[in-house]
Design an enzyme around this catalytic site. Structure first.
Site, PDB file in Angstrom:
ATOM      1  N   CYS A 128      -0.468   4.288   2.252  1.00 47.62           N
ATOM      2  CA  CYS A 128      -0.567   4.256   3.714  1.00 47.62           C
ATOM      3  C   CYS A 128      -0.264   2.854   4.220  1.00 47.62           C
ATOM      4  CB  CYS A 128      -1.948   4.718   4.171  1.00 47.62           C
ATOM      5  SG  CYS A 128      -3.304   3.959   3.254  1.00 47.62           S
ATOM      6  N   SER A 129      -1.261   2.137   4.708  1.00 46.28           N
ATOM      7  CA  SER A 129      -1.002   0.804   5.266  1.00 46.28           C
ATOM      8  C   SER A 129      -2.230  -0.089   5.152  1.00 46.28           C
ATOM      9  CB  SER A 129      -0.573   0.927   6.725  1.00 46.28           C
ATOM     10  OG  SER A 129      -1.588   1.586   7.453  1.00 46.28           O
ATOM     11  N   CYS A 130      -2.997   0.020   4.076  1.00 43.81           N
ATOM     12  CA  CYS A 130      -4.143  -0.863   3.866  1.00 43.81           C
ATOM     13  C   CYS A 130      -3.655  -2.310   3.941  1.00 43.81           C
ATOM     14  CB  CYS A 130      -4.770  -0.634   2.488  1.00 43.81           C
ATOM     15  SG  CYS A 130      -5.511   0.990   2.301  1.00 43.81           S
ATOM     16  N   CYS A 173       0.884  -1.163   0.000  1.00 41.33           N
ATOM     17  CA  CYS A 173       0.000   0.000   0.000  1.00 41.33           C
ATOM     18  C   CYS A 173       0.917   1.207   0.000  1.00 41.33           C
ATOM     19  CB  CYS A 173      -0.908   0.002   1.234  1.00 41.33           C
ATOM     20  SG  CYS A 173      -1.887   1.511   1.366  1.00 41.33           S
TER      21      CYS A 173
END
Lengths: 192, 92
Positions: free
Chosen positions: A101-103, A98
């Site tokens: 971000c941090s999906c 991702c």
């Protein structure tokens, strides 16, 4: 003071108090969601992968609708984003990142590993993916196409790795035990 | 609606230069050409949701890009596949 400078714990307490005061959430619902998030681990995804390796109908369901496949083995998916499952084959390998971000598919893999959120992983996964894989000790043959899946929006993605040779006749539990977190992100390959 | 195999271009647009915004289209894809792989569904536009504005429901696609073309490095045939909303895509 701007909201960005506020003490994060006090801010959290204030927002929680408002959500409860306005009857949007109850303490019980918050506790249930925290318990559900904390109880998710890569073992859940590994169980799905092992089942897909031995059960062609389950494999088909998993590739068609990952969330339904997760629900089918008792993983709660209500209210969560759709789960997409990326099938590795003899000619294609998937790597999930991702970059924004941090999906991460937390319901089936738990909390993301620390490096998944690092700027270095996010940048290199799209720019130099084979170099990155080499550092994980993962060498793909030249005839295997690498597909980097940048998880930017409303889906969460997990990789369905190839079943390794040497596991013929193994039980689902034995198979699940060799499937690691990184195999379902695509940085590593399961090894018996 | 876009169809699988259709050539598309990501808008060369930088809304972040015009004020506060929430964007789900990575910088490295702005202005790049790709191919639609499949329709992923319809979702409330997160760029509006992020500001608590009433969201439009819009189409989301999986779009494939040639990885070496994006970065001038990499192995021929490798791909980057990204979820992109219809509002960011132009027919190439």
């Amino acid at each position: 003071m701007s909201i960005l400078e506020a003490d994060s714990n006090r801010l959290l307490q204030a927002v929680l108090a408002l959500l409860k005061q306005k009857d949007i959430l109850t303490d019980q619902e918050i506790a249930e969601r925290i318990a559900s998030t904390d109880s998710a681990t890569p073992a859940r995804g590994a169980m799905m992968v092992a089942k897909a390796w031995v059960d062609p109908a389950y494999r088909a369901l998993m590739l068609r609708d990952g969330a339904q496949a997760a629900e089918a083995v008792g993983i709660p998916m209500r209210g969560l984003p759709p789960l997409g499952v990326l099938e590795n084959t003899d000619t294609q390998h998937h790597l999930v990142v991702c970059t924004l971000c941090s999906c991460y598919p937390r319901a089936v893999l738990g909390y993301p590993p620390f490096w998944f959120k690092s700027a270095a992983y996010r940048a290199r996964a799209v720019r130099d993916p084979r170099g990155l894989l080499a550092e994980w000790g993962t060498a793909l043959p030249d005839n295997v196409q690498l597909r980097v899946v940048d998880s930017t929006a409303d889906y969460r993605w997990m990789v369905l790795p190839l079943r390794p040779a040497g596991t013929e006749g193994w039980s689902e539990a034995e198979l699940a035990a060799i499937v690691q977190e990184g195999d379902m992100i695509g940085v590593t390959l399961p090894t018996p | 609606m876009l169809t699988p195999g259709q050539a598309v271009r990501v808008k060369l647009d930088w809304p972040e230069t015009r004020g506060p915004c929430h964007i789900r289209t990575p910088h490295y894809l702005r202005g790049q050409s790709g191919v639609v792989e499949r329709h992923l569904g319809r979702f409330p536009n997160p760029e509006q949701l992020a500001f608590a504005r009433p969201p439009q429901t819009i189409d989301l696609y999986h779009v494939r890009f040639d990885q070496p073309s994006l970065w001038q490095q990499g192995q021929q045939g490798d791909a980057v596949v990204v979820e992109l909303y219809e509002t960011w895509l132009e027919v190439a």
